[in-house]
Design a protein around this motif. Structure first.
Motif, PDB file in Angstrom:
ATOM      1  N   ALA A 177       0.813  -1.228   0.000  1.00 25.74           N
ATOM      2  CA  ALA A 177       0.000   0.000   0.000  1.00 25.74           C
ATOM      3  C   ALA A 177       0.841   1.272   0.000  1.00 25.74           C
ATOM      4  O   ALA A 177       0.339   2.335  -0.334  1.00 25.74           O
ATOM      5  N   GLU A 178       2.116   1.176   0.403  1.00 24.88           N
ATOM      6  CA  GLU A 178       2.989   2.336   0.513  1.00 24.88           C
ATOM      7  C   GLU A 178       2.287   3.494   1.226  1.00 24.88           C
ATOM      8  O   GLU A 178       2.080   4.570   0.656  1.00 24.88           O
ATOM      9  N   PRO A 179       1.927   3.289   2.497  1.00 23.90           N
ATOM     10  CA  PRO A 179       1.176   4.319   3.229  1.00 23.90           C
ATOM     11  C   PRO A 179       2.003   5.578   3.467  1.00 23.90           C
ATOM     12  O   PRO A 179       3.234   5.539   3.454  1.00 23.90           O
ATOM     13  N   ASP A 180       1.296   6.664   3.678  1.00 20.53           N
ATOM     14  CA  ASP A 180       1.938   7.939   3.988  1.00 20.53           C
ATOM     15  C   ASP A 180       2.346   8.009   5.455  1.00 20.53           C
ATOM     16  O   ASP A 180       3.184   8.831   5.830  1.00 20.53           O
ATOM     17  N   LEU A 181       1.727   7.156   6.288  1.00 17.93           N
ATOM     18  CA  LEU A 181       1.989   7.137   7.721  1.00 17.93           C
ATOM     19  C   LEU A 181       1.555   5.778   8.244  1.00 17.93           C
ATOM     20  O   LEU A 181       0.625   5.169   7.699  1.00 17.93           O
ATOM     21  N   ILE A 182       2.211   5.311   9.309  1.00 20.99           N
ATOM     22  CA  ILE A 182       1.857   4.041   9.935  1.00 20.99           C
ATOM     23  C   ILE A 182       1.538   4.291  11.404  1.00 20.99           C
ATOM     24  O   ILE A 182       2.291   4.982  12.099  1.00 20.99           O
ATOM     25  N   ILE A 183       0.434   3.719  11.865  1.00 18.64           N
ATOM     26  CA  ILE A 183       0.096   3.705  13.289  1.00 18.64           C
ATOM     27  C   ILE A 183       0.297   2.262  13.726  1.00 18.64           C
ATOM     28  O   ILE A 183      -0.344   1.349  13.211  1.00 18.64           O
ATOM     29  N   LEU A 184       1.197   2.064  14.687  1.00 18.80           N
ATOM     30  CA  LEU A 184       1.707   0.735  14.974  1.00 18.80           C
ATOM     31  C   LEU A 184       1.665   0.417  16.457  1.00 18.80           C
ATOM     32  O   LEU A 184       2.179   1.181  17.276  1.00 18.80           O
ATOM     33  N   ASP A 185       1.070  -0.732  16.785  1.00 21.48           N
ATOM     34  CA  ASP A 185       1.134  -1.259  18.140  1.00 21.48           C
ATOM     35  C   ASP A 185       2.485  -1.945  18.312  1.00 21.48           C
ATOM     36  O   ASP A 185       3.065  -2.429  17.337  1.00 21.48           O
ATOM     37  N   ILE A 186       2.985  -2.007  19.520  1.00 17.33           N
ATOM     38  CA  ILE A 186       4.256  -2.681  19.776  1.00 17.33           C
ATOM     39  C   ILE A 186       4.038  -4.172  20.014  1.00 17.33           C
ATOM     40  O   ILE A 186       4.707  -5.007  19.434  1.00 17.33           O
ATOM     41  N   ASN A 187       3.082  -4.510  20.874  1.00 18.16           N
ATOM     42  CA  ASN A 187       2.848  -5.901  21.257  1.00 18.16           C
ATOM     43  C   ASN A 187       1.819  -6.544  20.340  1.00 18.16           C
ATOM     44  O   ASN A 187       0.617  -6.410  20.552  1.00 18.16           O
ATOM     45  N   MET A 188       2.320  -7.218  19.301  1.00 18.70           N
ATOM     46  CA  MET A 188       1.452  -7.920  18.349  1.00 18.70           C
ATOM     47  C   MET A 188       1.999  -9.322  18.127  1.00 18.70           C
ATOM     48  O   MET A 188       3.201  -9.548  18.273  1.00 18.70           O
ATOM     49  N   PRO A 189       1.121 -10.241  17.734  1.00 16.06           N
ATOM     50  CA  PRO A 189       1.588 -11.598  17.443  1.00 16.06           C
ATOM     51  C   PRO A 189       2.341 -11.664  16.111  1.00 16.06           C
ATOM     52  O   PRO A 189       2.303 -10.729  15.324  1.00 16.06           O
TER      53      PRO A 189
ATOM     54  N   THR B 164      -1.838  14.576  15.906  1.00 16.34           N
ATOM     55  CA  THR B 164      -0.505  13.997  15.726  1.00 16.34           C
ATOM     56  C   THR B 164      -0.320  13.529  14.291  1.00 16.34           C
ATOM     57  O   THR B 164       0.724  13.769  13.674  1.00 16.34           O
ATOM     58  N   VAL B 165      -1.333  12.876  13.733  1.00 17.75           N
ATOM     59  CA  VAL B 165      -1.289  12.436  12.336  1.00 17.75           C
ATOM     60  C   VAL B 165      -1.072  13.631  11.417  1.00 17.75           C
ATOM     61  O   VAL B 165      -0.191  13.620  10.549  1.00 17.75           O
ATOM     62  N   GLU B 166      -1.858  14.666  11.594  1.00 18.88           N
ATOM     63  CA  GLU B 166      -1.761  15.850  10.742  1.00 18.88           C
ATOM     64  C   GLU B 166      -0.398  16.525  10.855  1.00 18.88           C
ATOM     65  O   GLU B 166       0.184  16.949   9.848  1.00 18.88           O
ATOM     66  N   SER B 167       0.124  16.602  12.055  1.00 15.30           N
ATOM     67  CA  SER B 167       1.425  17.222  12.271  1.00 15.30           C
ATOM     68  C   SER B 167       2.528  16.449  11.545  1.00 15.30           C
ATOM     69  O   SER B 167       3.373  17.034  10.863  1.00 15.30           O
ATOM     70  N   LEU B 168       2.511  15.129  11.684  1.00 14.59           N
ATOM     71  CA  LEU B 168       3.540  14.311  11.039  1.00 14.59           C
ATOM     72  C   LEU B 168       3.408  14.333   9.518  1.00 14.59           C
ATOM     73  O   LEU B 168       4.408  14.385   8.808  1.00 14.59           O
ATOM     74  N   LEU B 169       2.188  14.281   9.018  1.00 18.33           N
ATOM     75  CA  LEU B 169       1.995  14.327   7.563  1.00 18.33           C
ATOM     76  C   LEU B 169       2.420  15.678   6.991  1.00 18.33           C
ATOM     77  O   LEU B 169       2.925  15.746   5.868  1.00 18.33           O
ATOM     78  N   ALA B 170       2.227  16.744   7.745  1.00 19.71           N
ATOM     79  CA  ALA B 170       2.643  18.076   7.281  1.00 19.71           C
ATOM     80  C   ALA B 170       4.163  18.152   7.143  1.00 19.71           C
ATOM     81  O   ALA B 170       4.673  18.860   6.279  1.00 19.71           O
ATOM     82  N   ARG B 171       4.882  17.421   7.977  1.00 21.88           N
ATOM     83  CA  ARG B 171       6.349  17.435   7.927  1.00 21.88           C
ATOM     84  C   ARG B 171       6.900  16.745   6.682  1.00 21.88           C
ATOM     85  O   ARG B 171       7.978  17.076   6.226  1.00 21.88           O
ATOM     86  N   VAL B 172       6.169  15.744   6.174  1.00 21.42           N
ATOM     87  CA  VAL B 172       6.655  15.001   5.022  1.00 21.42           C
ATOM     88  C   VAL B 172       5.959  15.387   3.731  1.00 21.42           C
ATOM     89  O   VAL B 172       6.196  14.781   2.698  1.00 21.42           O
ATOM     90  N   ALA B 173       5.120  16.399   3.790  1.00 16.86           N
ATOM     91  CA  ALA B 173       4.358  16.814   2.603  1.00 16.86           C
ATOM     92  C   ALA B 173       5.242  17.427   1.546  1.00 16.86           C
ATOM     93  O   ALA B 173       6.263  17.940   1.736  1.00 16.86           O
TER      94      ALA B 173
END
Length: 143
Positions: free
Chosen positions: A65-77, A134-143
């Motif tokens: 998908a080549e996402p613009d941002l990833i939201i990631l949990d740490i503890n996953m199987p 937070t999403v908007e702030s990070l996406l603005a940095r890489v826009a």
């Protein structure tokens, strides 16, 4: 959801950006409840959302998908969030500039440092407005 503090440097502002409809965000978490809540919050803000229920699936979806941002949990199987980051960053085809928000109930001092390096760290549960800011702030940095 309750409010938490974003990683220092992540601006807090609310409201979707005019470019949010073109942005894709990958959400990886093994909790169906968290996936549904975060997906709904992001879709209502106009983002495209890709979902992954474990770390292995997160790597596969990210590469496709080549996402613009990833939201990631740490503890996953299968593969934890650290493993996801390691595999993505080790792959020459991956754009290492893609920001990552660690959204996790794990609490360790290094998570804030890692969040500063790759994007941001938010502890679960978090308020939808804080997540969107937070999403908007990070996406603005890489826009």
């Amino acid at each position: 959801m309750t409010a938490t503090k974003p990683t220092p440097g992540a601006a807090v502002r609310v409201g979707s950006t005019s470019t949010s409809s073109a942005r894709t965000i990958l959400v990886a978490d093994d909790s169906r409840t968290v996936l549904r809540l975060v997906e709904r919050t992001l879709r209502e803000a106009g983002y495209h959302v890709a979902l992954a229920a474990d770390g292995r699936q997160a790597v596969d979806v990210a590469m496709e998908a080549e996402p613009d941002l990833i939201i990631l949990d740490i503890n996953m199987p299968v593969l934890d969030g650290y493993g996801v980051c390691h595999e993505l960053l080790a792959d020459k085809a991956w754009d290492g500039a893609t920001p990552v928000i660690f959204l996790t109930s794990a609490d360790a001092p290094h998570l804030e440092t890692l969040g500063n390096q790759l994007g941001a760290f938010l502890s679960k549960p978090t308020e939808p407005d804080l997540l969107l800011a937070t999403v908007e702030s990070l996406l603005a940095r890489v826009a």
